[in-house]
Design an enzyme around this catalytic site. Structure first.
Site, PDB file in Angstrom:
ATOM      1  N   GLU A 137       0.839  -1.207   0.000  1.00 47.01           N
ATOM      2  CA  GLU A 137       0.000   0.000   0.000  1.00 47.01           C
ATOM      3  C   GLU A 137       0.872   1.254   0.000  1.00 47.01           C
ATOM      4  OE1 GLU A 137      -3.232   0.036  -0.456  1.00 47.01           O
ATOM      5  OE2 GLU A 137      -3.326  -2.138  -0.474  1.00 47.01           O
TER       6      GLU A 137
ATOM      7  N   TRP B 215       2.014   2.130  -3.456  1.00 44.45           N
ATOM      8  CA  TRP B 215       1.094   2.843  -4.351  1.00 44.45           C
ATOM      9  C   TRP B 215       1.480   4.318  -4.428  1.00 44.45           C
ATOM     10  CZ3 TRP B 215      -2.489   1.784  -7.941  1.00 44.45           C
ATOM     11  CH2 TRP B 215      -2.952   0.462  -8.016  1.00 44.45           C
TER      12      TRP B 215
ATOM     13  N   TRP C 272     -14.213  13.898 -12.238  1.00 44.94           N
ATOM     14  CA  TRP C 272     -13.393  13.531 -11.075  1.00 44.94           C
ATOM     15  C   TRP C 272     -12.486  14.664 -10.637  1.00 44.94           C
ATOM     16  CZ3 TRP C 272      -8.149  13.849 -11.711  1.00 44.94           C
ATOM     17  CH2 TRP C 272      -7.659  13.809 -13.024  1.00 44.94           C
TER      18      TRP C 272
ATOM     19  N   TRP D   9      -7.697   9.393  -7.578  1.00 46.92           N
ATOM     20  CA  TRP D   9      -8.962   9.805  -8.207  1.00 46.92           C
ATOM     21  C   TRP D   9      -9.083   9.201  -9.601  1.00 46.92           C
ATOM     22  CZ3 TRP D   9     -13.617  11.715  -7.132  1.00 46.92           C
ATOM     23  CH2 TRP D   9     -13.810  12.234  -5.843  1.00 46.92           C
TER      24      TRP D   9
ATOM     25  N   ASN E 284      -9.617   5.024   3.954  1.00 48.49           N
ATOM     26  CA  ASN E 284      -9.321   4.688   2.558  1.00 48.49           C
ATOM     27  C   ASN E 284     -10.483   4.045   1.811  1.00 48.49           C
ATOM     28  OD1 ASN E 284      -8.116   2.144   0.784  1.00 48.49           O
ATOM     29  ND2 ASN E 284      -7.334   4.143   0.240  1.00 48.49           N
TER      30      ASN E 284
ATOM     31  N   TRP F 264     -19.141  14.718 -18.900  1.00 45.09           N
ATOM     32  CA  TRP F 264     -19.481  14.839 -17.489  1.00 45.09           C
ATOM     33  C   TRP F 264     -20.729  15.685 -17.326  1.00 45.09           C
ATOM     34  CZ3 TRP F 264     -16.750  11.458 -14.898  1.00 45.09           C
ATOM     35  CH2 TRP F 264     -15.445  11.159 -15.282  1.00 45.09           C
TER      36      TRP F 264
END
Length: 469
Positions: free
Chosen positions: A271, A274, A355, A378, A337, A302
């Site tokens: 993790e 990342w 986003w 995102w 998270n 969008w």
DNA sequence: TCATTTTTTTC
DNA sequence: AAAAAAATG
């Protein structure tokens, strides 16, 4: 090789720590007199959001004291970075400048420009790797290309020797310099304070607490927002109060001592990695805060829906676990998270809102908002990222709530107006029988919102939007 | 036939 | 990841 100088500047950015700070250590080793400089930059570099700005203020205050213990004054400045640096060089007579590298395109442009004119002016400039496990250009696929899938990136990273953390510099105590009082604490800031201990020692404490007390439950527990099993290191990492290399080595050492924890350590470090994966993308792709990493996602239509956006931001969507997360964010400057994924999925998929608007809100509200992780994550949820969540992964906030907050503890903490609903309905008040609602004093549309979107039809709409690409 | 489990489908 | 479809008992 550095040559010995009388005065040097260490320009601190996202590395507000004494330990494992190669620029700081090199400055102290090379110069008789070191000044630490922090610049509140204007210009192309993305400035911290409001919440992060508050953290920064306190982190700098803590750092100023810690640096003074080692004989180093901390000076802050505001404005254009080259100008501020030039001023600092003029006032200190520094003939060398040290910094730790940063990786956003705008940041690299600023730093490269500064490096050029410093060299031209005969000022020595040395930069270091400090804030990632591996620098973005130091790892590549078999074809010599940047990684676009996390798992092979992670496998390759694990094979590498992550640099051992450096010691703090030595030095004799001086009187701490006052941090420029150019920051007015907003009224909301005091509510964040109880949740955190800002600064390098707070960061080390957070790491030690996590490794000692919570790591063993991390692998299974990390998905449950009501459990406190996550590391809570992210804002500390954001400002470099602790380095990922320190985290890596501390966790590895624990796995050595306690082989039973090796699996948990592996999960935790994956993790952590990342973060590096996102830095890898930040360096190799176009501006990831605005440009979809998968080009075809530029074509999504969008929705323009300011009322829906507002409801999302304020935790009034009618989906309890989403509203809980958005309110947790507003109240504490962080969000669990798993819940981040759920709220982002609702915005980018069910609501079909760009986003970038969500990323922007997170940027302003999150203490840990980071130039790589925030846009990278995102894009992951929105589906436009590399190795992203696939287009068909649309989280159902009711199903996810029931799975990861089965007892409703998390939802009840942050959405108290529905706290009296029984577990069966606490994740979907809109489906509860009238009598159940009445007994829990819930009046839909009055005490708690009716859902702003229908999950089934909005899911189909999101799939269709992806299909149209 | 129905409820439950498993498999397939979804740019 | 979720929903729909298919298989199972």
């Amino acid at each position: 090789m550095t040559t010995r100088t009388a005065a040097a500047i260490v320009w601190l950015r996202n590395d507000l720590r004494l330990a494992d700070n190669p620029a700081l250590l090199a400055a102290v080793k090379s110069a008789d007199s070191v000044t630490a400089l922090y610049i509140h930059e204007t210009g192309p570099v993305r400035a911290p959001g409001a919440a992060a700005r508050w953290w920064l203020h306190h982190s700098l205050a803590d750092l100023g004291n810690a640096l003074a213990e080692r004989g180093i004054p901390l000076v802050t400045a505001s404005g254009d970075a080259p100008q501020c640096l030039a001023d600092a060089i003029a006032s200190t007579g520094a003939s060398a400048v040290f910094w730790n590298r940063r990786y956003a395109p705008q940041e690299r442009a600023v730093d490269a420009g500064i490096k050029d004119w410093l060299k031209r002016d005969g000022v020595q400039v040395v930069s270091f790797a400090a804030n990632v496990l591996i620098e973005p250009w130091d790892i590549a696929t078999g074809q010599g290309k940047p990684y676009s899938v996390f798992t092979p990136f992670w496998r390759a990273l694990k094979q590498r020797d992550i640099p051992t953390p450096l010691p703090r510099p030595e030095g004799d105590r001086i009187a701490p310099t006052a941090i420029a009082a150019d920051y007015q604490q907003p009224a909301w800031a005091s509510k964040l304070a109880p949740y955190w201990r800002i600064g390098e020692s707070g960061a080390r404490e957070a790491l030690a607490d996590f490794l000692d007390e919570r790591l063993e439950d991390y692998k299974l527990g990390r998905d449950f927002p009501a459990a406190t099993v996550t590391s809570r290191l992210s804002p500390h990492l954001r400002f470099g109060e602790i380095s990922p290399r320190q985290v890596w080595h501390a966790a590895m050492a624990l796995a050595q001592r306690e082989p039973g924890l090796a699996e948990a350590v592996d999960k935790f470090l994956s993790e952590l990695s990342w973060r590096d994966f996102n830095y890898h993308q930040l360096y190799h792709r176009d501006d990831i805060s605005t440009v979809p990493m998968q080009a075809k996602y530029a074509g999504i239509k969008w929705r323009h829906a300011p009322d829906d956006l507002k409801a999302w931001q304020t935790g009034q969507t009618g989906f309890p676990i989403v509203d809980a997360g958005m309110r947790e964010l507003w109240e504490t400057g962080t969000m669990h998270n798993r819940v981040r994924m759920l709220v982002a999925s609702l915005l980018a998929k069910n609501l079909l809102i760009d986003w970038r608007l969500g990323e922007h809100w997170f940027w302003d509200c999150l203490l840990d908002a980071d130039v790589a992780s925030n846009p990278g994550n995102w894009q992951w949820v929105a589906g436009s990222g590399l190795d992203a969540s696939p287009y068909f992964r649309i989280f159902n906030p009711v199903v996810q709530g029931e799975r990861f907050d089965a007892s409703g503890d998390y939802v009840r903490q942050w959405v108290p107006e529905i706290a009296d609903l029984p577990d069966k309905w606490v994740h979907q008040p809109f489906a509860a029988p009238a009598e159940v609602l009445r007994q829990a004093n819930v009046v839909l549309g009055e005490t708690y919102p009716v859902p702003i979107v229908d999950l089934k039809t909005s899911r189909e709409r999101a799939l269709a939007a992806a299909k149209a690409l």
